[in-house]
Design a protein around this motif. Sequence first.
Motif, PDB file in Angstrom:
ATOM      1  N   LEU A  10     -15.081  -1.816   0.734  1.00 10.97           N
ATOM      2  CA  LEU A  10     -14.502  -0.494   0.561  1.00 10.97           C
ATOM      3  C   LEU A  10     -15.364   0.637   1.139  1.00 10.97           C
ATOM      4  O   LEU A  10     -14.812   1.520   1.822  1.00 10.97           O
ATOM      5  N   TRP A  14       0.864  -1.181   0.000  1.00 12.19           N
ATOM      6  CA  TRP A  14       0.000   0.000   0.000  1.00 12.19           C
ATOM      7  C   TRP A  14       0.899   1.228   0.000  1.00 12.19           C
ATOM      8  O   TRP A  14       1.903   1.269   0.735  1.00 12.19           O
ATOM      9  N   ASP A  35     -12.888   1.416  -7.151  1.00 11.75           N
ATOM     10  CA  ASP A  35     -12.470   0.029  -6.933  1.00 11.75           C
ATOM     11  C   ASP A  35     -12.093  -0.632  -8.245  1.00 11.75           C
ATOM     12  O   ASP A  35     -12.123  -0.014  -9.326  1.00 11.75           O
ATOM     13  N   THR A  60      -4.068  -1.788  -9.675  1.00 10.89           N
ATOM     14  CA  THR A  60      -4.298  -1.706  -8.236  1.00 10.89           C
ATOM     15  C   THR A  60      -5.700  -2.199  -7.891  1.00 10.89           C
ATOM     16  O   THR A  60      -6.618  -2.124  -8.704  1.00 10.89           O
ATOM     17  N   SER A  61      -5.864  -2.701  -6.673  1.00 14.68           N
ATOM     18  CA  SER A  61      -7.177  -3.186  -6.229  1.00 14.68           C
ATOM     19  C   SER A  61      -8.166  -2.041  -6.041  1.00 14.68           C
ATOM     20  O   SER A  61      -9.359  -2.189  -6.312  1.00 14.68           O
ATOM     21  N   PHE A  62      -7.676  -0.914  -5.545  1.00 15.67           N
ATOM     22  CA  PHE A  62      -8.496   0.286  -5.422  1.00 15.67           C
ATOM     23  C   PHE A  62      -7.559   1.475  -5.240  1.00 15.67           C
ATOM     24  O   PHE A  62      -6.383   1.329  -4.899  1.00 15.67           O
ATOM     25  N   ALA A  63      -8.108   2.670  -5.456  1.00 17.96           N
ATOM     26  CA  ALA A  63      -7.338   3.900  -5.287  1.00 17.96           C
ATOM     27  C   ALA A  63      -8.235   4.936  -4.617  1.00 17.96           C
ATOM     28  O   ALA A  63      -9.438   5.001  -4.877  1.00 17.96           O
ATOM     29  N   ASP A  87      -0.644  -2.237  -4.539  1.00 17.28           N
ATOM     30  CA  ASP A  87      -1.936  -2.924  -4.597  1.00 17.28           C
ATOM     31  C   ASP A  87      -3.058  -1.967  -4.213  1.00 17.28           C
ATOM     32  O   ASP A  87      -4.205  -2.152  -4.609  1.00 17.28           O
ATOM     33  N   ALA A  88      -2.717  -0.939  -3.423  1.00 14.59           N
ATOM     34  CA  ALA A  88      -3.675   0.113  -3.058  1.00 14.59           C
ATOM     35  C   ALA A  88      -2.935   1.441  -3.066  1.00 14.59           C
ATOM     36  O   ALA A  88      -1.810   1.537  -2.569  1.00 14.59           O
ATOM     37  N   THR A 135     -10.054  -2.818   6.411  1.00 13.79           N
ATOM     38  CA  THR A 135      -9.850  -3.803   5.334  1.00 13.79           C
ATOM     39  C   THR A 135      -9.317  -5.110   5.896  1.00 13.79           C
ATOM     40  O   THR A 135      -9.757  -6.201   5.490  1.00 13.79           O
TER      41      THR A 135
END
Length: 288
Positions: free
Chosen positions: A257, A157, A218, A202-205, A178-179, A251
Motif C-alpha cells: 500500500l 473497487w 489498511d 474492505t481491504s483498505f480505504a 474491496d477497496a 497494486t
Amino acid sequence: MNSPRVFVAGPATWNSIVVLDRLPDPVPHMQFAEETWETIGGTSAGKALSLAAAGVDAVLYALVGDDEAGHWIQDALAAAGVPVLWGESTQTERHLNLMTRGGERVSLYLASPSEQSGGVPEDVRAAIKGSEVVVLDLAAEPRRLLPVAAELGRRVWVDVHDYDGANEFHRPFLDAADAVFCNADKLSDPLAFLRSRVKAGTSFAVCTLGAEGAVAVDAAGEIFRVPAVPVDVVDTNGAGDGFFAGVLAATLDGALLPHALAAGAASASAVLRSRHLHPLLDPVLRQA
C-alpha cells in the motif's frame, strides 16, 4: 476481445470548461471567463485513460448517444488507445464545469444518459467475468452491475468522491467494495470514515486531500500518508481518477500500500499538467 485485467464502468462525458477568477455568487451579475475549452470528462473515462498510460490491460464500459458529442468522445478515446465497450443511450452526457484556478468547481449537468433496461449485455458480463478488478463508478448503470460483479466473485473497487457519510445512493457501492476511495470535501473526519470502511470489511480505504496528498488505512488499521507531487497545475479535473488508477496499477503489480499510494500521487501529477483528463488526450484534442 481478450479478457482485460481491469473492467471500468461509468461516465464518459463531453464537457465545456469555463475558468473564472471566482465561482459565481448566487445573485444576478456578469463575469468574464479567463479561459474556456471543450474536452472529455467523466470519472470513468479519466480512470481508463490513466490505466492505459500505465500499461494496464483495461476496458471501459460507458454509455453514449448517436450524437455529435458521443462521436467526439468515441473518436478521442479510440485515438488515445483506450479500449471501450459502448452502450447505447438516447443522448450523450454533457456537463458545463465552472472552475477556478484553485480547483473549485460547479458542475452543471446539461444532459444525462438514458436508463438501461433488460439484461446486462453479454460482452459486458464476459469482460467482468474475466477481469481481476471491477471498478464501478457512481452512476445508474454501474449500480446495475453490482449484483453481476458479486455473482461472478470479482473484486470491486469504488470511488465515492465527495461522499458526505450519509447519501443512500452510495451505500450499495460501499457495501460491495474491496477497496474504497474518496475525497475529504464533505467528510468532517476522513480517518474515522476510512476506519469504518475497513471495519466493514474492505481491504483498505483511501482519502485524497488535494495539495496535501492522501491518507489510507489498511485492513490491520495501520495509517499511511503520501504527499502530493509538486507540479505546476494546469487543470485539476481528473486528478483523483489519476490517483486511483496509479494505486490500482501498482497494486496489480504487487506493490504494498505505501508504494501504491506513491504511484497514485505520481499518476495524479501527470494529469494535473494537462487541461484534459490525461496528457494522452493532448494531441487528440489539441484544437478543442
